[in-house]
Design an enzyme around this catalytic site. Structure first.
Site, PDB file in Angstrom:
ATOM      1  N   ARG A 326     -90.335  68.756  84.727  1.00 52.61           N
ATOM      2  CA  ARG A 326     -89.394  67.609  85.360  1.00 52.61           C
ATOM      3  C   ARG A 326     -88.314  67.269  84.468  1.00 52.61           C
ATOM      4  NH1 ARG A 326     -89.641  63.659  89.293  1.00 52.61           N
ATOM      5  NH2 ARG A 326     -91.743  64.576  90.300  1.00 52.61           N
ATOM      6  N   GLU A 728     -91.158  54.995  89.420  1.00 50.77           N
ATOM      7  CA  GLU A 728     -90.622  55.315  88.228  1.00 50.77           C
ATOM      8  C   GLU A 728     -89.008  55.221  88.012  1.00 50.77           C
ATOM      9  OE1 GLU A 728     -93.058  59.221  87.245  1.00 50.77           O
ATOM     10  OE2 GLU A 728     -92.528  59.187  89.116  1.00 50.77           O
TER      11      GLU A 728
END
Length: 789
Positions: A326, A728
């Protein structure tokens, strides 16, 4: 100051609390009154024992001998177990092996559990655990990312994503810059520490009360450690006092140790960590070492990029493979890299195994390209915002380095709107003028965007289940696989169900997440809690509604298309029936009033071999503009003002979402400024509590903080009611503070030099950056006395 979209209050003739409207967190009053029950608040069952573990005192060593006689003989101790006492699996690695439930012959970090104690009190268990006599043969430790990179010492293979011919593009570019950045880690510092309560059941199984974001994983690993089928273990999560990723995998270890002790003793066992033990024993946000090599033209437009991100993973894989992936996916942040290569390394060190933390590697990956944007601007003598805007993804420049095409181009509009609403240009001129006249205090300003992909990068986790039950009085019971850690997931999913039946939110009750109600759940992580569980709950509602519509059409002699649900009523043709009365009638006619629901995220895939794919269903966007003031004598600073414009799609609950944005920004700001993890030369964590590890306080909040949701931005993908994830993405808005600090320091060299500033940007690092910048300016004055003021 909060700015909510218009039309958020319920209109007359509408039920109260539907999706898209403000509704209080379902446990808000319980939190305020101290009535919300966490693991340590649960009534203690008869015969309860308390657990503690003995820790390794070496970063890397062979255990030659372990004398536990004094531990066993300590008053109140009932049982002591080692890895030899585990009846089932000894490795509890969540994805890849490497995490022993208790260490055996080899220990690989200071603080690694090597035995466990059950005693009649928490105090007795902790004191007894300290009496072990362990003889070690020290082995060479690897403690830093730099050393791991030099030795190619990795927990998982390295990975590369590439588009085009970046080497050629870099060679041909009119300008080229290289840079590097150390990005610090972060302790989760949840208010409720790691804790669990395990009770043996009458048939040899276990019931686990756990503070976990992933109850299904806790269930599975406890079963494997005990060597029993998964159906013999049930796990329940009512709420957590914060998680932030730190309870995605880390909670399972406690549950497995407590279950092992419960298995040996036949007694219920509680295991909770003190703050110091929690910080030593559990993983954190990965610290990263990143580099960039970028080629660009006179306008600051990128022609090519070669980026490297290297995460310090600790001693085991845990979730590091996906976390570094990621970081690679987000190394572009909001910018079209053109010809690009991104390489990611998963560095093994003999420190605690790092784990998930809000953003899951994405924030660390974004940092290097944001540094490059500032550095390009200083090199070309442009405003950093100008360089950022020129490189934003837009039509015709909308394919990422991993091959996914960005289909919704909100970034240019969003940044333009924030530039105007924050009065960026006028403030930029004012700050530049202020800095020329102020010898001690310097101000800085930065506007940074974010683009964050939404979906688990492990495809199989993109699924969810739900259970919806309607009772004969019209009240509705909801259970789903998501967990509540303070983020408001329960109330959001309840709003989805209320909207499906067009009834008041008060009619819907969400119960604790349990593995015997909804099985095989995914963790509440990756910002996907509302997306996945909301769609699963909606699926269950639609199944129930289909049966109710068919019944209503037959019962009231009308067409199914004439049946609708509105304002706590069911309308069938020209007849209106109260919701509760209609449900009672349906029950009497034996119509099903319950259903399970299921959802699997569509469209996502990723070819790891090729480094190409479509790993995200969509992207969430946002931008923040922060202004800081720095004391150049001490390195201390304050954030004066922050303006945030964030894309939540068609928000399920604007007030909850804005709260998440505010909290995420402050947590991101803390990661990049005050929160410093310090290790000794032997690998011992030295920052083990609030006296030495500094999270932001209320006083650190910008006194002028303006948060607005982007208007008219429904999600083009078929998410629940066109909403977007909000968990997030806001954390990365804190990057604007770090960039503003660099901007303030750059003023010491008339903005001609881009100062190095590793994170966290503590006052000490700020002083170093200022000294380096002053030295550069002095050298320039000597070499070119007329070019520097």
């Amino acid at each position: 100051m909060r700015k909510l979209p218009e039309a958020l209050t319920n209109h007359p003739g509408q039920p109260v609390g539907l999706a898209g409207h403000n509704a209080h967190h379902d446990s808000a009053w319980k939190h305020v009154r101290g009535q919300a029950r966490y693991i340590d608040d649960l009534p203690e069952p008869e015969g309860l024992l308390h657990a503690a573990v003995g820790h390794s005192e070496q970063a890397h060593a062979r255990v030659l001998n372990m004398d536990l006689s004094a531990v066993r003989s300590y008053p109140g101790v009932i049982a002591v177990v080692t890895v030899a006492d585990v009846p089932g699996h000894t490795d509890i690695g969540p994805v890849f092996p490497g995490d022993p439930v208790l260490a055996g012959e080899i220990v690989e970090h200071i603080g690694q559990p090597i035995f466990a104690v059950a005693a009649i009190s928490h105090d007795a268990a902790r004191k007894a655990a300290r009496l072990a006599k362990v003889e070690y043969q020290p082995l060479p430790p690897v403690l830093t990312t730099a050393e791991a990179l030099e030795k190619a010492f990795y927990v998982r293979p390295s990975h590369t994503q590439q588009r085009g011919e970046p080497d050629q593009a870099l060679a041909d570019a009119p300008h080229r810059l290289r840079g590097q950045l150390n990005v610090g880690g972060q302790e989760h510092f949840y208010l409720e520490g790691q804790a669990c309560l395990v009770e043996p059941t009458e048939d040899g199984g276990m019931f686990v009360h756990t503070s976990s974001q992933h109850p299904s994983e806790v269930q599975k690993l406890v079963a494997e450690v005990l060597g029993v089928p998964i159906h013999e273990v049930q796990a329940e999560v009512r709420r957590m006092g914060g998680g932030f990723g730190g309870k995605e995998t880390q909670a399972a270890a406690l549950a497995c140790v407590a279950a092992l002790l419960a298995h040996v003793t036949g007694k219920p066992v509680k295991y909770r960590l003190s703050r110091a033990d929690d910080m030593v024993q559990t993983g954190k946000r990965h610290d990263f070492f990143n580099t960039y090599d970028v080629g660009f033209d006179q306008d600051g437009m990128l022609h090519g990029a070669d980026l490297m991100v290297a995460g310090r993973c600790g001693f085991s894989p845990d979730l590091s493979d996906a976390i570094v992936d990621r970081a690679m996916f987000h190394a572009d942040n909001a910018y079209f890299l053109n010809q690009a290569r991104v390489t990611g390394h998963r560095c093994k060190t003999h420190t605690v195994s790092n784990t998930a933390f809000r953003g899951f590697g994405g924030p660390q990956g974004m940092m290097i390209i944001e540094q490059a944007m500032d550095d390009i601007a200083r090199y070309l003598q442009l405003d950093p915002l100008t360089v950022r805007k020129r490189n934003l993804y837009r039509e015709g420049r909308d394919t990422t380095h991993y091959g996914q095409t960005i289909e919704q181009h909100l970034l240019p509009r969003l940044v333009d709107e924030l530039e105007a609403s924050s009065d960026y240009q006028a403030r930029r001129q004012q700050i530049t003028a202020f800095n020329r006249k102020s010898p001690i205090l310097k101000r800085g300003l930065a506007l940074t965007p974010i683009k964050f992909g939404i979906s688990f990068t492990a495809k199989h986790l993109n699924q969810a289940g739900a259970l919806v039950l309607i009772y004969t009085d019209g009240s509705i019971h909801l259970n789903h696989g998501g967990t509540e850690m303070g983020q408001g997931l329960y109330v959001k999913i309840a709003q989805v169900v209320a909207s499906a039946f067009q009834v008041d939110l008060a009619r819907v009750k969400v119960s604790a997440t349990r593995t015997d109600k909804v099985p095989n759940t995914s963790p509440t992580a990756a910002s996907s809690g509302s997306d996945l569980n909301g769609m699963a709950a909606l699926d269950a509602c639609e199944k129930i509604k289909a049966g109710l519509v068919a019944f209503a059409a037959e019962h009231f002699a009308c067409e199914p298309g004439e049946v609708r649900f509105e304002n706590n009523q069911v309308v069938a043709g020209d007849q209106r029936v109260d919701w509760a009365k209609f449900v009672q009638t349906a029950y009497m006619q034996r119509v099903s009033l319950s259903s399970t629901g299921f959802y699997a995220t569509p469209k996502i895939y990723y070819d790891h071999e090729k480094g190409q794919g479509h790993p995200f269903l969509y992207y969430a966007n946002g931008a923040a503009c922060s202004e800081v003031v720095v004391d150049t004598l001490t390195g201390e600073y304050r954030v004066l003002r922050t303006d945030i414009l964030h894309d939540a799609g068609q928000s399920l609950n604007p007030e909850i979402d804005i709260g998440q944005i505010e909290g995420g920004f402050i947590q991101g700001m803390g990661w990049l400024t005050t929160e410093e993890l310090v290790y000794s030369d032997t690998g011992q964590l030295l920052t083990t509590g609030p006296a030495t590890y500094k999270i932001p306080a209320v006083s650190d909040t910008p006194p002028d903080m303006r948060v607005t949701l982007l208007a008219s931005s429904p999600n083009p993908e078929s998410t629940v009611f066109r909403s977007k994830a909000v968990g997030e993405p806001p954390l990365m808005l804190g990057i604007s503070v770090w960039s503003a600090l660099r901007d303030a320091v750059a003023s010491l060299a008339d903005y001609r030099y881009s100062p190095p500033l590793d994170t966290p940007a503590t006052p000490e690092r700020m002083l170093t950056a200022m000294n380096v910048t002053r030295a550069w300016a002095a050298q320039q004055r000597e070499e070119q006395p007329c070019s520097i003021a």
